[in-house]
Write a protein that holds these residues in place. Structure first.
Motif, short mmCIF file in Angstrom:
data_model
loop_
_atom_site.label_atom_id
_atom_site.label_comp_id
_atom_site.label_asym_id
_atom_site.label_seq_id
_atom_site.Cartn_x
_atom_site.Cartn_y
_atom_site.Cartn_z
N GLN A 45 -17.62 -10.66 11.01
CA GLN A 45 -16.45 -11.14 10.16
C GLN A 45 -15.36 -10.11 10.52
OE1 GLN A 45 -15.93 -12.61 6.10
NE2 GLN A 45 -15.84 -10.36 5.54
N ALA A 46 -14.18 -10.36 10.92
CA ALA A 46 -13.00 -9.63 11.23
C ALA A 46 -11.97 -9.59 10.20
CB ALA A 46 -12.30 -10.03 12.60
N VAL A 47 -11.54 -8.65 9.61
CA VAL A 47 -10.59 -8.49 8.45
C VAL A 47 -9.25 -8.20 9.07
CG1 VAL A 47 -10.19 -7.55 6.19
CG2 VAL A 47 -12.54 -8.12 7.09
N ILE A 48 -8.11 -8.70 8.59
CA ILE A 48 -6.71 -8.45 8.98
C ILE A 48 -5.90 -8.49 7.87
CG2 ILE A 48 -4.56 -9.29 10.19
CD1 ILE A 48 -6.93 -11.17 11.84
N SER A 49 -5.49 -7.10 7.37
CA SER A 49 -4.52 -6.84 6.40
C SER A 49 -3.07 -7.21 6.75
CB SER A 49 -4.85 -5.62 5.59
OG SER A 49 -6.25 -5.34 5.66
N LYS A 50 -2.30 -7.76 6.14
CA LYS A 50 -0.78 -7.99 6.61
C LYS A 50 -0.22 -6.66 6.61
CE LYS A 50 3.11 -10.81 5.08
NZ LYS A 50 3.63 -11.71 4.14
N ASP A 51 -0.58 -5.64 5.72
CA ASP A 51 0.27 -4.37 5.88
C ASP A 51 -0.03 -3.60 6.98
OD1 ASP A 51 1.08 -5.23 3.55
OD2 ASP A 51 -0.33 -3.88 2.17
N SER A 52 -1.26 -3.65 7.59
CA SER A 52 -1.32 -2.84 8.53
C SER A 52 -1.50 -3.33 10.12
CB SER A 52 -2.83 -2.41 8.23
OG SER A 52 -3.95 -3.41 8.29
N VAL A 53 -0.99 -4.58 10.16
CA VAL A 53 -0.61 -5.27 11.42
C VAL A 53 0.91 -5.57 11.43
CG1 VAL A 53 -3.02 -6.01 12.01
CG2 VAL A 53 -1.12 -7.60 10.74
N TYR A 86 -22.27 -5.86 10.35
CA TYR A 86 -21.02 -5.08 10.73
C TYR A 86 -19.81 -5.90 10.52
CZ TYR A 86 -23.36 -1.40 12.86
OH TYR A 86 -24.26 -0.13 13.12
N GLU A 87 -18.62 -5.06 10.54
CA GLU A 87 -17.30 -5.89 10.35
C GLU A 87 -16.34 -5.55 11.24
OE1 GLU A 87 -16.53 -7.43 6.02
OE2 GLU A 87 -15.07 -5.60 6.41
N MET A 88 -15.25 -6.11 11.23
CA MET A 88 -14.24 -5.40 12.10
C MET A 88 -12.91 -5.35 11.37
SD MET A 88 -12.23 -6.79 15.61
CE MET A 88 -12.89 -5.75 16.96
N GLN A 89 -12.08 -4.18 11.51
CA GLN A 89 -10.82 -4.05 10.86
C GLN A 89 -9.91 -4.27 12.01
OE1 GLN A 89 -10.24 -3.62 7.31
NE2 GLN A 89 -8.13 -4.22 7.77
N VAL A 90 -9.20 -5.40 12.00
CA VAL A 90 -8.33 -5.73 13.08
C VAL A 90 -7.10 -5.09 13.28
CG1 VAL A 90 -7.32 -7.94 14.24
CG2 VAL A 90 -9.43 -7.87 13.03
N SER A 91 -6.70 -4.52 14.45
CA SER A 91 -5.33 -4.12 14.67
C SER A 91 -4.59 -5.00 15.27
CB SER A 91 -5.41 -2.59 15.31
OG SER A 91 -6.41 -2.58 16.32
N ASP A 92 -5.23 -5.71 16.32
CA ASP A 92 -4.29 -6.76 16.94
C ASP A 92 -5.16 -7.93 17.21
OD1 ASP A 92 -2.18 -7.78 18.44
OD2 ASP A 92 -2.85 -6.36 20.36
N LEU A 93 -4.49 -9.08 17.38
CA LEU A 93 -5.05 -10.44 17.42
C LEU A 93 -3.98 -11.32 18.36
CD1 LEU A 93 -6.71 -12.93 14.92
CD2 LEU A 93 -4.74 -13.71 16.30
#
Ligand code: ATP
Length: 430
Positions: A45-53, A86-93
């Protein structure tokens, strides 16, 4: 940024990495996107937060569709709640290709629809689990034979004739003559056994049987093993050892995949040598008691196999079939020449015959007599007779069908899912 496979995330715990994958599912809560990614090696699972990308990355998320291919980078970390751990906190996609509307949805589809879309259906988690178990079975079989000193060799697919008549063979033009697609490499393997002693082949075989059952395909993979100086008894022991080795290897190495398939492994755990052996005559008597209408002298049908196997929780050998219903090359039993030194091995839990084996006739005169009885063209088989002319020895072998073995170990009720692109009675596409 280092590109890694999803299966390698553990080694990159708490590091920034790049994954290249497909989005097999996603959901959004407005400010967070949860992407389910797969890359063949695993799922995460990859998680993307609007505030951090960056706004552009968020825009890419909003454009996502099921099965889009993507590159994502970010930090991977252990997470108990995730299936992969495991999980990923996404910085770029970045979207590599935005998928068109994917035809396979979450709703139940019929088998015909799925088989028409087999090229896509292969991406499903269940299907990848089956393919991985199939791969493991192949490696286990190969390592088993390697450890036993058997040499892997290849027999031809294009042949001039068949060992069991040509009615169930696919034919094709071979310049000015007709060639047939091999239905077993056995006869050629016998020649190789006289050269190398212990040999096996593994490849596709073809049978134009108009059988529309859950156990038959027109194209399937078979491993044939053949050994010089090996007789009926050792042949059976070798098969027993092979099955125990493969089953225990799968239980050891493929529990994750068996779990995905929801395979109840209790039955597999019971597989231990020696397996029960039943002579054909006893098997027929037992079948009659169990309500089958089988007649003495007839071959066991798929239904008979199912009825009989309700009584056994281990694989079962059936031996000493009547010569009349078996192939010409099988060695008659010295104690009763009406039956032959052969065996079928039936898998438990209703999966039917997975192996057929026998001791082969090694006396030239007897072989020629059998040829006459079976009305086979002797001219085509002069080379096979040569094996009995020049240093003939007792020898035996067997063929194990890969797809039926996969069906049994994976707990599948039909062989169609055991091979990526099944060739069935009415199916040649895709
Ligand atoms: P059956 O009686 O079930 O059709 P068979 O007696 O013709 O099988 P063999 O010629 O002994 O089978 O082949 C060896 C093995 O190959 C079988 O035990 C089975 O595992 C596999 N096999 C045979 N035919 C098929 C088929 N059409 N599709 C898938 N596997 C097969």
């Amino acid at each position: 940024m280092k590109y890694i496979l999803i299966s390698e995330v553990e080694k990159s715990d708490n590091q920034e990495v790049l994954l290249k994958a497909w989005v097999f599912n996603f959901r959004s809560s407005g400010k967070i996107y949860f992407l389910q990614l797969r890359d063949g090696s695993g799922r995460i699972q990859a998680v993307i937060s609007k505030d951090s990308v960056a706004a552009e990355v968020w825009q890419n998320c909003e454009n996502l569709t099921i099965e889009s291919s993507v590159e994502v980078s970010g930090k991977v970390y252990a997470d108990q709640r995730s299936a992969s751990g495991y999980e990923m906190q996404v910085s770029d996609l970045r979207i590599i290709q935005r998928s068109e509307e994917y035809p396979i949805g979450k709703k139940e589809h019929g088998v015909d629809f799925l088989l028409d879309h087999r090229h896509l259906w292969l991406r499903a988690e269940r299907q990848t689990a089956i393919i991985k178990i199939r791969d493991e079975i192949i490696w286990l079989m190969r390592s088993f034979f390697r450890n036993k000193g058997f040499i892997l060799t290849d027999t031809p697919i294009l042949t001039s004739t068949s060992s069991e008549g040509t009615t169930t063979l696919f034919s094709t033009d071979y310049f000015d003559e007709t060639a047939y697609l091999s239905q077993s490499g056995q006869l050629y393997l016998e020649a190789l056994a006289m050269s190398l002693g212990r040999v096996y082949d593994f490849g596709p075989t073809f049978r134009a049987e108009k059988s529309k059952t859950r156990r038959h395909m027109m194209e399937f993979w078979m491993l044939d093993a053949e050994a010089a100086f090996m007789q009926h008894e050792q042949n059976i022991e070798l098969q027993e050892e092979l099955i125990v080795y493969v089953v225990s290897g799968i239980l050891k190495n493929k529990l994750t995949e068996l779990d995905i398939l929801q395979r109840d492994v209790a039955g597999l755990k019971k597989v231990k040598a020696p397996f029960t052996r039943l002579k054909y005559e006893e098997a027929v008597k037992q079948l009659k008691k169990l309500g089958s209408d089988i007649k003495m002298g007839n071959d066991l049908g798929a239904d008979d196999e199912t009825i009989l196997m309700k009584e056994y929780d281990q694989p079962l050998f059936i031996t000493h079939y009547p010569a009349a219903i078996k192939a010409f090359y099988m060695q008659p039993d010295p104690d009763n020449p009406d039956v032959v030194l052969c065996n079928d091995l039936l898998a438990p839990e209703g999966y039917g015959e997975i192996i057929g084996g026998s001791e082969r006739i090694w006396d030239l005169k007897l072989l020629q007599k059998k040829f006459k009885e079976h009305k086979l063209p002797t001219k085509e088989f002069e080379w096979y007779f040569d094996l009995r002319r020049y240093g003939s020895v007792p020898h035996s072998g067997f063929g194990i069908g890969l797809e039926r073995t996969v069906a049994w170990l994976c707990g599948l009720d039909h062989v169609r899912e055991t091979i990526p692109f099944p060739r069935l009675l009415n199916r040649l596409r895709p």
